[in-house]
Design an enzyme around this catalytic site. Structure first.
Site, short mmCIF file in Angstrom:
data_model
loop_
_atom_site.label_atom_id
_atom_site.label_comp_id
_atom_site.label_asym_id
_atom_site.label_seq_id
_atom_site.Cartn_x
_atom_site.Cartn_y
_atom_site.Cartn_z
N LYS A 164 0.84 -1.19 0.00
CA LYS A 164 0.00 0.00 0.00
C LYS A 164 0.88 1.25 0.00
O LYS A 164 1.86 1.32 0.74
CB LYS A 164 -0.90 0.02 1.25
CG LYS A 164 -1.98 -1.05 1.20
CD LYS A 164 -2.96 -0.89 2.33
CE LYS A 164 -4.15 -1.83 2.16
NZ LYS A 164 -3.84 -3.19 1.69
N ASP A 189 -1.68 -1.93 -4.13
CA ASP A 189 -3.08 -1.95 -3.70
C ASP A 189 -3.71 -0.58 -3.92
O ASP A 189 -3.01 0.43 -4.01
CB ASP A 189 -3.17 -2.26 -2.19
CG ASP A 189 -2.85 -3.72 -1.88
OD1 ASP A 189 -2.74 -4.53 -2.81
OD2 ASP A 189 -2.72 -4.04 -0.68
N MET A 190 -5.05 -0.56 -3.95
CA MET A 190 -5.73 0.73 -4.07
C MET A 190 -6.44 1.03 -2.75
O MET A 190 -7.18 0.19 -2.25
CB MET A 190 -6.74 0.71 -5.22
CG MET A 190 -7.31 2.07 -5.53
SD MET A 190 -6.07 3.33 -5.92
CE MET A 190 -5.72 2.96 -7.64
N GLN A 227 -10.93 -0.48 -8.53
CA GLN A 227 -12.14 -0.83 -7.77
C GLN A 227 -13.40 -0.61 -8.61
O GLN A 227 -13.65 0.50 -9.09
CB GLN A 227 -12.20 0.06 -6.51
CG GLN A 227 -11.01 -0.16 -5.57
CD GLN A 227 -10.63 1.10 -4.80
OE1 GLN A 227 -10.66 2.20 -5.35
NE2 GLN A 227 -10.25 0.94 -3.55
N ARG A 261 -5.54 -5.81 -11.13
CA ARG A 261 -6.31 -6.61 -10.18
C ARG A 261 -7.63 -5.86 -9.95
O ARG A 261 -7.64 -4.79 -9.36
CB ARG A 261 -5.52 -6.74 -8.87
CG ARG A 261 -6.29 -7.40 -7.75
CD ARG A 261 -5.44 -7.45 -6.48
NE ARG A 261 -4.27 -8.31 -6.66
CZ ARG A 261 -3.17 -8.25 -5.89
NH1 ARG A 261 -3.09 -7.38 -4.90
NH2 ARG A 261 -2.15 -9.06 -6.12
N GLY A 309 -14.02 -3.11 -4.16
CA GLY A 309 -13.73 -1.89 -3.39
C GLY A 309 -14.26 -2.02 -1.98
O GLY A 309 -15.37 -2.51 -1.78
N HIS A 314 -14.67 -13.02 -4.47
CA HIS A 314 -15.15 -14.33 -3.99
C HIS A 314 -16.57 -14.56 -4.47
O HIS A 314 -17.23 -15.50 -4.03
CB HIS A 314 -15.14 -14.37 -2.45
CG HIS A 314 -13.90 -13.77 -1.88
ND1 HIS A 314 -13.78 -12.43 -1.60
CD2 HIS A 314 -12.70 -14.32 -1.58
CE1 HIS A 314 -12.56 -12.16 -1.14
NE2 HIS A 314 -11.89 -13.29 -1.12
N ARG A 338 -11.96 -4.32 7.99
CA ARG A 338 -12.60 -4.29 6.67
C ARG A 338 -13.19 -5.65 6.31
O ARG A 338 -14.24 -5.75 5.69
CB ARG A 338 -11.60 -3.82 5.59
CG ARG A 338 -11.21 -2.35 5.73
CD ARG A 338 -10.56 -1.82 4.48
NE ARG A 338 -9.25 -2.38 4.23
CZ ARG A 338 -8.10 -1.90 4.75
NH1 ARG A 338 -8.13 -0.84 5.53
NH2 ARG A 338 -6.95 -2.46 4.46
P1 FDA Z 1 -19.01 -9.73 -2.11
O1 FDA Z 1 -18.71 -8.74 -1.06
O2 FDA Z 1 -20.26 -9.56 -2.90
O3 FDA Z 1 -18.88 -11.16 -1.54
C1 FDA Z 1 -19.19 -12.32 -2.29
C2 FDA Z 1 -19.12 -13.52 -1.35
O4 FDA Z 1 -17.77 -13.69 -0.90
C3 FDA Z 1 -19.92 -13.36 -0.06
O5 FDA Z 1 -21.25 -13.77 -0.25
C4 FDA Z 1 -19.16 -14.25 0.89
O6 FDA Z 1 -19.48 -15.61 0.66
C5 FDA Z 1 -17.74 -14.07 0.47
N1 FDA Z 1 -17.07 -13.00 1.24
C6 FDA Z 1 -16.75 -11.75 0.81
N2 FDA Z 1 -16.10 -11.07 1.77
C7 FDA Z 1 -16.02 -11.89 2.84
C8 FDA Z 1 -15.44 -11.77 4.13
N3 FDA Z 1 -14.82 -10.64 4.53
N4 FDA Z 1 -15.53 -12.84 4.97
C9 FDA Z 1 -16.13 -13.99 4.59
N5 FDA Z 1 -16.68 -14.16 3.36
C10 FDA Z 1 -16.63 -13.14 2.50
N6 FDA Z 1 -10.25 -3.67 -1.91
C11 FDA Z 1 -9.77 -2.41 -2.09
O7 FDA Z 1 -10.52 -1.44 -1.95
N7 FDA Z 1 -8.46 -2.21 -2.43
C12 FDA Z 1 -7.60 -3.25 -2.64
O8 FDA Z 1 -6.42 -3.03 -2.96
C13 FDA Z 1 -8.11 -4.58 -2.50
N8 FDA Z 1 -7.31 -5.66 -2.74
C14 FDA Z 1 -7.89 -6.92 -2.83
C15 FDA Z 1 -7.15 -8.00 -3.28
C16 FDA Z 1 -7.75 -9.23 -3.47
C17 FDA Z 1 -6.94 -10.38 -4.00
C18 FDA Z 1 -9.14 -9.41 -3.15
C19 FDA Z 1 -9.82 -10.73 -3.37
C20 FDA Z 1 -9.86 -8.35 -2.66
C21 FDA Z 1 -9.26 -7.11 -2.47
N9 FDA Z 1 -9.99 -6.02 -1.98
C22 FDA Z 1 -9.45 -4.75 -2.11
C23 FDA Z 1 -11.28 -6.24 -1.27
C24 FDA Z 1 -12.47 -6.11 -2.20
O9 FDA Z 1 -12.63 -4.78 -2.63
C25 FDA Z 1 -13.79 -6.58 -1.54
O10 FDA Z 1 -14.07 -5.76 -0.45
C26 FDA Z 1 -13.78 -8.02 -1.06
O11 FDA Z 1 -13.14 -8.84 -1.98
C27 FDA Z 1 -15.23 -8.56 -0.91
O12 FDA Z 1 -15.92 -8.44 -2.12
P2 FDA Z 1 -16.26 -9.68 -3.09
O13 FDA Z 1 -15.77 -9.32 -4.45
O14 FDA Z 1 -15.74 -10.93 -2.58
O15 FDA Z 1 -17.83 -9.67 -3.24
#
Ligand code: FDA
Length: 312
Positions: free
Chosen positions: A99, A133-134, A163, A184, A188, A232, A293
Site C-alpha cells: 500500500k 493496492d488501491m 475498484q 487486479r 472496493g 469471492h 474491513r
Molecule cells: P461480495 O462482497 O459480494 O462477496 C461475495 C461472497 O464472498 C460473499 O457472499 C461471501 O461468501 C464471500 N465474502 C466476501 N467477503 C467476505 C469476508 N470478509 N468474509 C467472509 N466471506 C466473504 N479492496 C480495495 O478497496 N483495495 C484493494 O487493494 C483490494 N485488494 C484486494 C485483493 C484481493 C486479491 C481481493 C480478493 C480483494 C481485495 N480487496 C481490495 C477487497 C475487495 O474490494 C472486496 O471488499 C472483497 O473482496 C469482498 O468483495 P467480493 O468481491 O468478494 O464480493
C-alpha cells in the site's frame, strides 16, 4: 447503505481501538483466520503450504496510513527483504502487494515515489512482481500517477488494483490499456462519498462484470493487459469462466484471486479446473484495519468475533 458496515469501516480508522483490539487475545485469535502470522517467516511458510495445493500467492506486509518517515522507511525496508526471501524456481508462484500510504504517500509524494522505485528495482533484480493496492479515493490519482510512472520507467511486471465501485474506473482502465498493465479488479472496500461510487450492490456487481469483459476483450489482451479477477463472488466467477470458454481465452492470459481465509473451497475448485488462482496473504502486526474491513464485508464474521469475546 448499510449502517453496520459503515460503522465498522469508521472503527477501522480509529487508532485508540487499534491499540485495544490488537492486544486482545480473543480478537487476535479470530484475526488469524485472515492473517498468516506476525512475521515474514510465518508468511512465507504459509505461502509455501498454499503453493503445494497449486495456489499462487501474493504476500502483503500489513500496514497503512503511516504518518512518519521512520515507519515508512521501516516498511519499505521489509519490502526490500521480501523479493530475496521469496525467490525460487517459479518466479510467478509468489509475488507481493503493498500500500502506498504504508510507503509514505501521505507524508510526501516524492519520498513515497523513491521508496516504491527502490522496492521495484530490488524486485526486478529477483524477477519478482509487485502489485500496488488501491486505498480510499483520496489516494486514487496519486496511486495511478506513481503506477504509470513506474511502468514508463520500465517496471513492466508491476500491477495495480482498481475498484469496480468507483464510477471513474472504466475511464481509468481505458486510459491505462495502451501501457499493457496488470490489473487486479476488486469491488472496493472503503467508505466513499455517494457521488463517486455505485451505491447499490447490484450496480457494483454489474459494473464488475462490464469491466471484466473490457479487461478480457481482444483489444485489451492485445496490449498485453493481464486481468486479475479478484472476487469471492461465485456468480461473477462463473460468469468469467463461461466468458473465457466462449471466447477461447487461454488460462495463462488471466487469473482469479481471493483473500486468505475466504472461500478456500472455491479457490481449490478453480485450481482443479485448471485456472490460475492467487491468494492474497497478509502477515504482520498491523492487522487491525485490514481485519475490520473483513468484518465490514460480512457481518457474520462479527458474530463469530463476538462469540469468541464472550467465551473467554
Ligand atoms: P461480495 O462482497 O459480494 O462477496 C461475495 C461472497 O464472498 C460473499 O457472499 C461471501 O461468501 C464471500 N465474502 C466476501 N467477503 C467476505 C469476508 N470478509 N468474509 C467472509 N466471506 C466473504 N479492496 C480495495 O478497496 N483495495 C484493494 O487493494 C483490494 N485488494 C484486494 C485483493 C484481493 C486479491 C481481493 C480478493 C480483494 C481485495 N480487496 C481490495 C477487497 C475487495 O474490494 C472486496 O471488499 C472483497 O473482496 C469482498 O468483495 P467480493 O468481491 O468478494 O464480493
Amino acid at each position: 447503505m448499510n449502517p453496520l458496515k459503515d460503522f465498522l469501516l469508521f472503527l477501522s480508522k480509529r487508532k485508540f481501538l487499534q491499540k485495544l483490539m490488537s492486544t486482545s487475545g480473543p480478537v487476535k485469535f479470530v484475526s488469524k483466520r485472515f492473517v498468516s502470522g506476525e512475521n515474514l517467516d510465518e508468511g512465507v511458510r504459509t505461502a509455501q503450504d498454499l503453493n503445494k495445493y497449486g495456489l499462487l500467492v501474493t504476500l502483503d506486509h500489513l500496514g497503512e496510513s503511516v504518518s512518519d518517515e521512520k515507519s515508512a522507511l521501516e516498511a519499505a525496508h521489509e519490502y526490500l527483504l521480501i523479493p530475496d526471501r521469496i525467490k525460487g524456481d517459479n518466479h510467478f508462484s509468489l509475488t507481493c502487494s503493498l500500500k502506498l500510504t504504508q510507503m509514505g504517500l501521505d507524508i510526501n509524494y516524492d519520498f513515497c515515489f523513491n521508496n516504491i522505485r527502490n522496492i521495484l528495482k530490488e524486485a526486478a533484480r529477483h524477477q519478482k512482481m509487485v502489485t500496488i493496492d488501491m486505498e480510499d479515493s483520496a489516494c486514487t490519482d496519486r496511486t495511478l500517477a506513481i503506477y504509470k510512472a513506474m511502468l514508463k520507467e520500465g517496471y513492466k511486471g508491476t500491477g495495480i488494483v482498481l475498484q469496480a465501485y468507483l464510477k471513474r474506473t472504466e475511464k481509468d482502465i481505458r486510459d491505462m490499456l495502451p501501457l499493457g498493465p496488470r490489473i487486479r479488479l476488486c469491488k472496493g472496500t472503503y467508505k466513499e462519498p455517494a457521488e463517486i461510487v455505485f451505491t447499490k450492490k447490484k450496480d457494483v456487481d454489474a459494473n464488475y462484470i462490464k469491466l471484466t469483459a473490457l479487461l478480457l476483450s481482444p483489444e485489451s489482451l492485445a496490449f498485453g493487459t493481464y486481468p486479475e479477477i479478484a472476487t469471492h463472488d461465485e456468480k461473477i466467477i462463473n460468469w468469467t469462466v463461461n466468458y473465457v470458454k466462449a471466447n477461447n481465452i487461454p488460462e495463462d492470459k488471466f487469473e482469479f484471486q481471493m483473500l486468505y481465509g475466504i472461500r478456500r473451497d472455491l479457490q481449490e475448485r478453480l485450481v482443479r479446473q485448471g485456472y490460475r488462482m492467487r491468494v492474497y496473504l497478509p502477515y504482520g502486526t498491523h492487522w487491525y484495519p485490514y481485519f475490520m474491513r473483513r468484518l465490514a464485508e460480512r457481518p457474520a464474521n462479527l458474530w463469530f468475533l463476538l462469540k469468541n469475546l464472550f467465551r473467554k
